[in-house]
Structures are given as structure tokens and as C-alpha cells.
Enzyme design. Structure first.
Site, PDB file in Angstrom:
ATOM      1  CE  LYS B  71      -3.937   1.923   2.610  1.00  7.45           C
ATOM      2  NZ  LYS B  71      -4.790   1.758   3.816  1.00  7.45           N
ATOM      3  CB  SER B 146      -8.085   3.690   2.950  1.00 10.84           C
ATOM      4  OG  SER B 146      -7.182   3.065   3.853  1.00 10.84           O
ATOM      5  CB  SER B 170      -8.279   0.823   5.872  1.00  8.89           C
ATOM      6  OG  SER B 170      -8.926   2.051   6.025  1.00  8.89           O
TER       7      SER B 170
END
Lengths: 92, 466
Positions: B71, B146, B170
């Protein structure tokens, strides 16, 4: 409903600026968000505030000197550098 | 293919690390979901060559040669790390996050950095400065967030596994939306050093993969003490040890509030999945988390307060976006931040400062902190009678892009099923447990006791084997 003045104050605390139309939109959105947050205001205030117990944050490293990163690498992401220092507008 | 099987194929030379990496890089070139912000083709091939040397020497470690995505809020030395923000559009970290260091020490291949909500603030992955992420199951729908790019990269076969981060759901919610498995470890299990901070008392890095066992496999590689993060206080272990050996007589708690607040189809699918545990000799126990109704508000107040503090470091001076305008020092900072941050990030900073400011602190932040204590106590009570808590991961399945992302209140309330695990610091894994009438994946979460990842991974694995 929060006022435009409150939004301006929060923007100042947040080091953010908004144009007039953005300010109106932000005021509306913040009003809706704070209405959702108001839920916590009636919570039992006899409950203790949170303090970690079993998570004893004691994983401290030894206090030994070690090499730091090269200055050039650390300042390499700044957009304005001179003589290995960050450049900012004149303060005094 | 499970990571353990991939490991065998690499070790048996049925596939080479470079060949595997190239296959993934080719797949990324055809990505229609905007999963990646940065693809590290050269670095990945070079890492794969090094991995192959280690494999050839017979000294391969569990993650050697495995291609993963990371990420884009996890720092990677020499590779830009943007947090999906204009603020960090060209930020090149001078160091690796501890989790990246750990993966690199095993010669894991990092394919690239995945797309996400800006600064991990969002549940749709549509607030990215680099454009929103599309769901591989239906590209007209969101991935959740997210860690939407991470979940999409796994679901679309653009990597073998991914690292995401979870502050309020997330990892788990996008995993549920995309039909993959996502694990949020216990707070303190994995080092946060090098994770660009959002809410430091909630943030936790964790794996997203195709199976529960895989998440345990990766967790074993990234967990452990770290002298750079005093909250990373436990060593690593084999988190797959109980896979295929689920203890008999497992007690599974079903807190009714989570089911009442979810779409009926989701509640029904997750209830049905829970019933299937009876086949494994588990006992289902109805229980309650009465303070759930306060959870979203408490979570947003605490996390935004921490975000307001953490994001105060972005001033346009030391790194990050610097405005071309600003005659005074304060003007430079204000303009840089106003130009560099997107709307959602600004809202969170504003909310955080509201909660912390004089006159509001007691009513908002302090009460949110009391709710945190209460939720933790309610989980303790449940875990005195149950081994695992089973709930839906999200109250809905993936919704169409544009449906609710511009309504902050709707977005915040959608986090109802995931935030309590962060508030209480507990481990939680989301696994697919069915599909809705449109064929979209439904996720079920298994939350465990503090530092008891092994059991929830085993329970998730057992469900997959049914």
C-alpha cells in the site's frame, strides 16, 4: 449547525484556507458531521477515559548512539534548500 | 494458488522467481482497476533475480520470490510513497518501513505501490489524487477502502498477496467488497515504523491474500518486535499453526447489534455462514455489544484528533507539496496545506481540531475516550464466554462508484461493523462467505482475543475448507 465563524476558526487552527464558496460547503458538511458526533455527548461520564493497561508499552530500545541519515538524503525531498538548510520566507 | 503451494513450486523449480514476477508485471499492464499508483518493474525483476539465487542455494525463506504489492502509505526506500495525495506526489522515502525491511530480508519481490484513499481516510478508495480504484468483481463499483488498490490487486491476480493498513476497517472492508481475505492484526503485533501515520493508536499494517492461511503465512513474516516502534512488543510465530486443526468446542459469539444494522441479505448470509460452524462442533452464543451505537462517533473523534496532530507535520517546507505563493512563513504553510490536501483529509483535520479545541474537548474527545473504555470492557465480557466474535464485515456490499462518496456522514456510518476492533485493539479477519443478488461478494469477520490471531486464522481457514 455550526457557524461560518466556527469553520473559519477551525480552518485557522488547521492551517487551512478556503475560498468563500468552499467555506459555505465546508460549514454545511461540518455541521452534518458534528451532528453525528453529538451522539457521544450524552454518554455516561462516570466511565473512566481510556488508558492502555495490559498493553505495557515498554519496548524501549537501548539508549545507544547510532548513525543518522545523511543530510542530503533527508533534505532531498524539500522543494527549497540552500547550503543544506530549508529555505522559508523571512520570519524576522 | 495458496502461498504454501507457490513456495513449493518455486522451490521445486516448477516456476522461476523472475518468470513469476514477469507474469505479474504483465498482468499489471492490463489492469483496468487502477490498482497501482507506482509499478516498480526494474526493482522487482532485480529482486526476483536475487530471490532465485537464494532459491538455487537451497536457502529460500517462506516469502522468498513471492511477488507482493505494498500500500502506498508504507515507506519504500528510493520508491515514491504518495499516500495517494498531491501533498506527497513526489515524496521519495530515504528509508524502508520495518515491514518492508522484513520482506526484503526474505527476498520478497515488491511489485509496486497500491492505490488507496488519500492518507487512508475513506472507505471507497475514490478520494485518491491518482483517481479512484474499480472493483474487479464489477468495475462500475467501488472496492471499498482505504486499502482498495491492495484488495483489487489480490482479487484481480496482479500479485500473490498484498500489504494494507487498517485504522477503522481499511483492510477488512475492501477485502469483503473484493472477495478476498484481509487480516487486521492486534494493535502492537506489527511495527508501524514507516507507515505514514493517520491515527497512531489505531493504525496497524496487515496482509490481504486469497486465503486465510495465506494471511497467517504473511503475518509470520512481518510481525515482531521493533526497536523503532515501542508498541510493537510481541515476537513473531507461526500463525498458520492451527490451520486444519481447529480446536473442538469453539464458542462463537454473535453480537446481535451488528446483524440488526446490516442489510437483511448480508445478515442472512453471515448468519448462515455462522450456522455452518456447528458442523465443526462449534457452539454459537448470542451476545451483545450495547455501545456499538456510539462506536462510529467515538472512532471518528479519536482518529480525527490524532490525524489533525499527525498531519500537522505537512508544512511544505521539509518535504511534500510546497505552494508557489506565500509571502510569509504562515502563508506558505497554509497555502501548501490547502493546495496539497484533498477535501476528505481537510474535513478530518477540521473535525480533529474541533474535538480537541477549548470548550469542546470534554464533550467530544473525552467522551469518545470513555466510549473506548466501555467498548473494550464489553469485548472483555464477551470473550469471557466466547473464543471468537463473528459479525458481518460491512453493512452493504460494494456500491456503484459515485453513489455515496460525497456524503461524509453516510461514508462514516458505513464503518459501523469494523471500527470496534480498532477501538479495542483486537485482531480481526474478513473472509468471503457468499454473494448478494448481484453476485457481489459478502464478507464475514472473525474477531479474536488480544494477540490471538492464530485462532481466528484457523477458524477462517476451517470455514474455507467446508
Amino acid at each position: 449547525m455550526i457557524s461560518t465563524e466556527v469553520t473559519k476558526h477551525l480552518a485557522q487552527l488547521s492551517r487551512l484556507s478556503f475560498k468563500e464558496d468552499e467555506l459555505a460547503e465546508m460549514t454545511n458538511q461540518m455541521s452534518d458531521i458534528i451532528a453525528l458526533m453529538d451522539k457521544v455527548c450524552d454518554f455516561d461520564n462516570n466511565v473512566k477515559t481510556y488508558a492502555p493497561k495490559e498493553e505495557k508499552f515498554n519496548n524501549l530500545r537501548c539508549d545507544k548512539p547510532r548513525n543518522s541519515y545523511p543530510t542530503e538524503e533527508i533534505i532531498g525531498n524539500s522543494k527549497a534548500v540552500r547550503d543544506n538548510c530549508f529555505v522559508v520566507p523571512k520570519v524576522v | 494458488m495458496k502461498l504454501k503451494e507457490l513456495r513449493k513450486k518455486l522451490d521445486n523449480k516448477e516456476i522461476g522467481a523472475v518468470e513469476l514476477t514477469r507474469e505479474n508485471l504483465d498482468a499489471i499492464k492490463g489492469d483496468v482497476c487502477n490498482s497501482y499508483i507506482t509499478v516498480c518493474e526494474e526493482e522487482a525483476i532485480s529482486a526476483a533475480r536475487e530471490a532465485q539465487l537464494l532459491i538455487d542455494s537451497g536457502k529460500a525463506l517462506p516469502m522468498t520470490g513471492i511477488p507482493v504489492s505494498v500500500k502506498d502509505n508504507i515507506c519504500t526506500k528510493g520508491i515514491r510513497t504518495t499516500c495517494a495525495s498531491k501533498m506527497l506526489e513526489d515524496f521519495i522515502p530515504p528509508y524502508d518501513a520495518s515491514v518492508v525491511e522484513k520482506l526484503k530480508s526474505q527476498k520478497t519481490v515488491i511489485l509496486g505501490k497500491t492505490n488507496m484513499d488519500e492518507f487512508a481516510m475513506g472507505g471507497s478508495s475514490q478520494t485518491s489524487y491518482f483517481g479512484g480504484v474499480k472493483n474487479p468483481a464489477d468495475t462500475s463499483r467501488v472496492t471499498g477502502g482505504s486499502s482498495g488498490g491492495a484488495a483489487a490487486s489480490v482479487a484481480a491476480g496482479l500479485c500473490a498477496a498484498a500489504l494494507g493498513s487498517d485504522t477503522g476497517g481499511s483492510i477488512r472492508q475492501p477485502s469483503a467488497f473484493c472477495g478476498v481475505v484481509g487480516l487486521k492484526p492486534t494493535y502492537g503485533r506489527v511495527s508501524r515504523y514507516g507507515l505514514i501515520a493517520f491515527a497512531s493508536s489505531f493504525d496497524q499494517i496487515g496482509p490481504i491474500a486469497k486465503s486465510a492461511e495465506d494471511t497467517g503465512y504473511i503475518l509470520s513474516a512481518i510481525a515482531g518486535r521493533d526497536e523503532n516502534d515501542m508498541t510493537a512488543r510481541c515476537g513473531s510465530e507461526d500463525f498458520t499453526a492451527l490451520c486444519g486443526k481447529l480446536p473442538k468446542g469453539l464458542k462463537i459469539g454473535l453480537p446481535k447489534e451488528f446483524f440488526e444494522g446490516s442489510d437483511p441479505g448480508i445478515a442472512a448470509a453471515v448468519s448462515e455462514a455462522a450456522q455452518s460452524y456447528k458442523e465443526l462442533g462449534a457452539e454459537l452464543i448470542e451476545c451483545s455489544l450495547p455501545s456499538l451505537e456510539y462506536a462510529v462517533s467515538a472512532y471518528y473523534l479519536i482518529s480525527s484528533a490524532e490525524a489533525a496532530s499527525n498531519l500537522s507535520r505537512f508544512d511544505g517546507v521539509k518535504y511534500g507539496h510546497r505552494s508557489a505563493d506565500g509571502d510569509s512563513f504562515m502563508e506558505l504553510i497554509e497555502n501548501s496545506r490547502s493546495e496539497g490536501f484533498g477535501s476528505e483529509v481537510k474535513r478530518r483535520i477540521m473535525l480533529g481540531n474541533y474535538a480537541l479545541s477549548s470548550g469542546y474537548y470534554d464533550a467530544y474527545y473525552k467522551n469518545a475516550s470513555r466510549i473506548r473504555t466501555k467498548i473494550k470492557a464489553e469485548y472483555d465480557d464477551i470473550f469471557s464466554r466466547c473464543d471468537i466474535v463473528l459479525t458481518p464485515t460491512a453493512p452493504t456490499t460494494a456500491y456503484p462508484i459515485g453513489f455515496q462518496e460525497n456524503d461524509p456522514v453516510k461514508m462514516y456510518t458505513a464503518d459501523i461493523c469494523t471500527v470496534t476492533a480498532n477501538i479495542a485493539g483486537l485482531p480481526s479477519v474478513s473472509i468471503p462467505c457468499g454473494a448478494d443478488e448481484n453476485g457481489l461478494p459478502i464478507g464475514m469477520s472473525l474477531t479474536g482475543r488480544y494477540m490471538d490471531e492464530k485462532l481466528i486464522i484457523a477458524a477462517a481457514d476451517a470455514f474455507e475448507r467446508l
